[in-house]
Design a protein around this motif. Structure first.
Motif, PDB file in Angstrom:
ATOM      1  N   ILE A   1       0.878  -1.278   0.093  1.00 28.95           N
ATOM      2  CA  ILE A   1       0.166   0.141   0.123  1.00 28.95           C
ATOM      3  C   ILE A   1       0.843   1.195  -0.167  1.00 28.95           C
ATOM      4  O   ILE A   1       1.789   1.453   0.935  1.00 28.95           O
ATOM      5  N   ASN A   2       0.645   2.062  -1.059  1.00 26.85           N
ATOM      6  CA  ASN A   2       1.298   3.371  -1.020  1.00 26.85           C
ATOM      7  C   ASN A   2       1.099   4.292   0.242  1.00 26.85           C
ATOM      8  O   ASN A   2      -0.215   4.233   0.695  1.00 26.85           O
ATOM      9  N   TYR A   3       2.104   5.069   0.806  1.00 22.07           N
ATOM     10  CA  TYR A   3       1.955   6.008   1.882  1.00 22.07           C
ATOM     11  C   TYR A   3       0.830   7.026   1.438  1.00 22.07           C
ATOM     12  O   TYR A   3       0.811   7.634   0.395  1.00 22.07           O
ATOM     13  N   PRO A   4      -0.308   7.221   2.246  1.00 18.87           N
ATOM     14  CA  PRO A   4      -1.304   8.065   1.984  1.00 18.87           C
ATOM     15  C   PRO A   4      -0.960   9.566   1.658  1.00 18.87           C
ATOM     16  O   PRO A   4      -0.527  10.249   2.499  1.00 18.87           O
ATOM     17  N   ASN A   5      -1.113  10.077   0.470  1.00 25.65           N
ATOM     18  CA  ASN A   5      -1.108  11.482   0.255  1.00 25.65           C
ATOM     19  C   ASN A   5      -1.761  12.270   1.345  1.00 25.65           C
ATOM     20  O   ASN A   5      -1.490  13.406   1.575  1.00 25.65           O
ATOM     21  N   ALA A   6      -2.891  12.031   1.630  1.00 24.74           N
ATOM     22  CA  ALA A   6      -3.807  12.840   2.335  1.00 24.74           C
ATOM     23  C   ALA A   6      -2.877  13.231   4.106  1.00 24.74           C
ATOM     24  O   ALA A   6      -3.323  14.442   4.414  1.00 24.74           O
ATOM     25  N   ARG A   7      -2.296  12.210   4.446  1.00 29.77           N
ATOM     26  CA  ARG A   7      -1.645  12.341   5.622  1.00 29.77           C
ATOM     27  C   ARG A   7      -0.340  13.313   5.294  1.00 29.77           C
ATOM     28  O   ARG A   7      -0.088  14.136   6.099  1.00 29.77           O
ATOM     29  N   LEU A   8       0.190  13.168   4.143  1.00 28.42           N
ATOM     30  CA  LEU A   8       1.422  13.810   3.948  1.00 28.42           C
ATOM     31  C   LEU A   8       0.778  15.431   3.809  1.00 28.42           C
ATOM     32  O   LEU A   8       1.550  16.156   4.046  1.00 28.42           O
ATOM     33  N   GLU A   9      -0.150  15.527   3.349  1.00 28.33           N
ATOM     34  CA  GLU A   9      -0.635  16.877   3.090  1.00 28.33           C
ATOM     35  C   GLU A   9      -0.982  17.698   4.465  1.00 28.33           C
ATOM     36  O   GLU A   9      -0.772  18.838   4.650  1.00 28.33           O
ATOM     37  N   PHE A  10      -1.495  16.871   5.349  1.00 30.77           N
ATOM     38  CA  PHE A  10      -1.912  17.509   6.491  1.00 30.77           C
ATOM     39  C   PHE A  10      -0.678  17.612   7.368  1.00 30.77           C
ATOM     40  O   PHE A  10      -0.629  18.765   7.929  1.00 30.77           O
ATOM     41  N   ILE A  11       0.163  16.821   7.232  1.00 34.72           N
ATOM     42  CA  ILE A  11       1.732  17.089   8.283  1.00 34.72           C
ATOM     43  C   ILE A  11       2.019  18.320   7.367  1.00 34.72           C
ATOM     44  O   ILE A  11       2.736  19.332   8.134  1.00 34.72           O
ATOM     45  N   ASN A  12       2.103  18.558   6.039  1.00 37.78           N
ATOM     46  CA  ASN A  12       2.842  19.782   5.670  1.00 37.78           C
ATOM     47  C   ASN A  12       2.164  21.029   5.938  1.00 37.78           C
ATOM     48  O   ASN A  12       2.848  22.045   5.999  1.00 37.78           O
ATOM     49  N   LEU A  13       0.819  20.923   6.113  1.00 31.01           N
ATOM     50  CA  LEU A  13      -0.066  22.088   6.704  1.00 31.01           C
ATOM     51  C   LEU A  13       0.438  22.568   7.937  1.00 31.01           C
ATOM     52  O   LEU A  13       0.171  23.750   8.427  1.00 31.01           O
ATOM     53  N   LEU A  14       0.810  21.525   8.754  1.00 25.33           N
ATOM     54  CA  LEU A  14       1.156  21.854  10.252  1.00 25.33           C
ATOM     55  C   LEU A  14       2.576  22.555  10.373  1.00 25.33           C
ATOM     56  O   LEU A  14       3.028  23.097  11.490  1.00 25.33           O
ATOM     57  N   LYS A  15       3.382  22.493   9.355  1.00 22.02           N
ATOM     58  CA  LYS A  15       4.689  22.892   9.441  1.00 22.02           C
ATOM     59  C   LYS A  15       4.838  24.717   9.541  1.00 22.02           C
ATOM     60  O   LYS A  15       4.040  25.236   9.080  1.00 22.02           O
TER      61      LYS A  15
END
Length: 226
Positions: A212-226
């Motif tokens: 399973i590929n790493y979920p883009n939705a989680r990456l996008e969420f983490i990037n918004l928190l930076k």
């Protein structure tokens, strides 16, 4: 055959010009997929938002053939956060994890109640911290408990206690609040390290072994928190 239930919309994909294929996580039937006909109509498309809670009537001919949903809104959670990109992204990421980590047609009251709790977390002052514990609880409920309290070691550096886990190849520090849960006023760097720690575990122990590929939705969420 048919059944009625309540469920959270966790994914949707266009099926044809007027319909979509959806996945819901329901109270009594677990994760279930089905078509919603006429989903692009003004009457219902506005409430078919990821994270919303709906009344569901599911009709199907056989267990191995995709059925269809008739829906009514039960609780419109997501529109409350349309102007808060971080929380909206958090909802999408959380629902995506539910989609990836659960199996079809398996009732799980713990996970259903955990989704309920997500929307209480979003109202908290330290909601990102609480959401991190939410992810850990989700992993526990699907059989992937990190057991950090049991595997960490500690050391003192410059009169400050530090936690870490050690393998044959690396030594990885663990943000203190994951062990000392009462720690407050956490900065973005600390929260990001915790999310990365969980993400690394998720990728190594759950996603890669199941292709399973790493979920883009989680990456996008983490990037918004930076």
């Amino acid at each position: 055959m048919q059944w009625n239930d309540i469920g959270y919309l966790i994914s949707k994909t266009r099926y044809n010009e007027n319909s979509i294929i959806t996945e819901f996580f329901t109270e009594r039937h677990g994760k279930c997929s089905g078509i919603i006909f006429g989903a692009t109509s003004k009457k219902i498309k506005n409430y078919l938002q990821i994270g919303n809670k709906l009344n569901l009537n599911y009709n199907y001919k056989t267990d191995n053939k995709l059925g269809y949903f008739n829906t009514e809104i039960f609780m419109a959670h997501t529109p409350l956060y349309f102007e808060n990109n971080k929380k909206l992204s958090c909802i999408v990421s959380a629902m995506n994890l539910i989609k990836l980590l659960t199996v079809e047609s398996q009732e799980n009251a713990k996970i259903y109640n955990l989704i309920d709790h997500l929307f209480l977390i979003l109202q908290a002052n330290e909601w990102v911290k609480e959401y991190i514990f939410w992810e850990l609880k989700l992993l526990e409920f699907v059989g992937y408990n990190l057991n950090l309290e049991k595997i960490v070691q500690s050391e003192t550096i410059e009169n400050k206690k530090k936690y870490f886990v050690k393998s044959n190849t690396e030594k990885k520090y663990v943000p203190n609040f994951l062990i000392d849960r009462e720690e407050k006023n956490l900065d973005k760097i600390t929260l990001s390290k915790a999310l990365k720690l969980i993400g690394d575990f998720l990728e190594k122990n759950v996603l890669k072994p199941n292709n399973i590929n790493y979920p883009n939705a989680r990456l996008e969420f983490i990037n918004l928190l930076k």
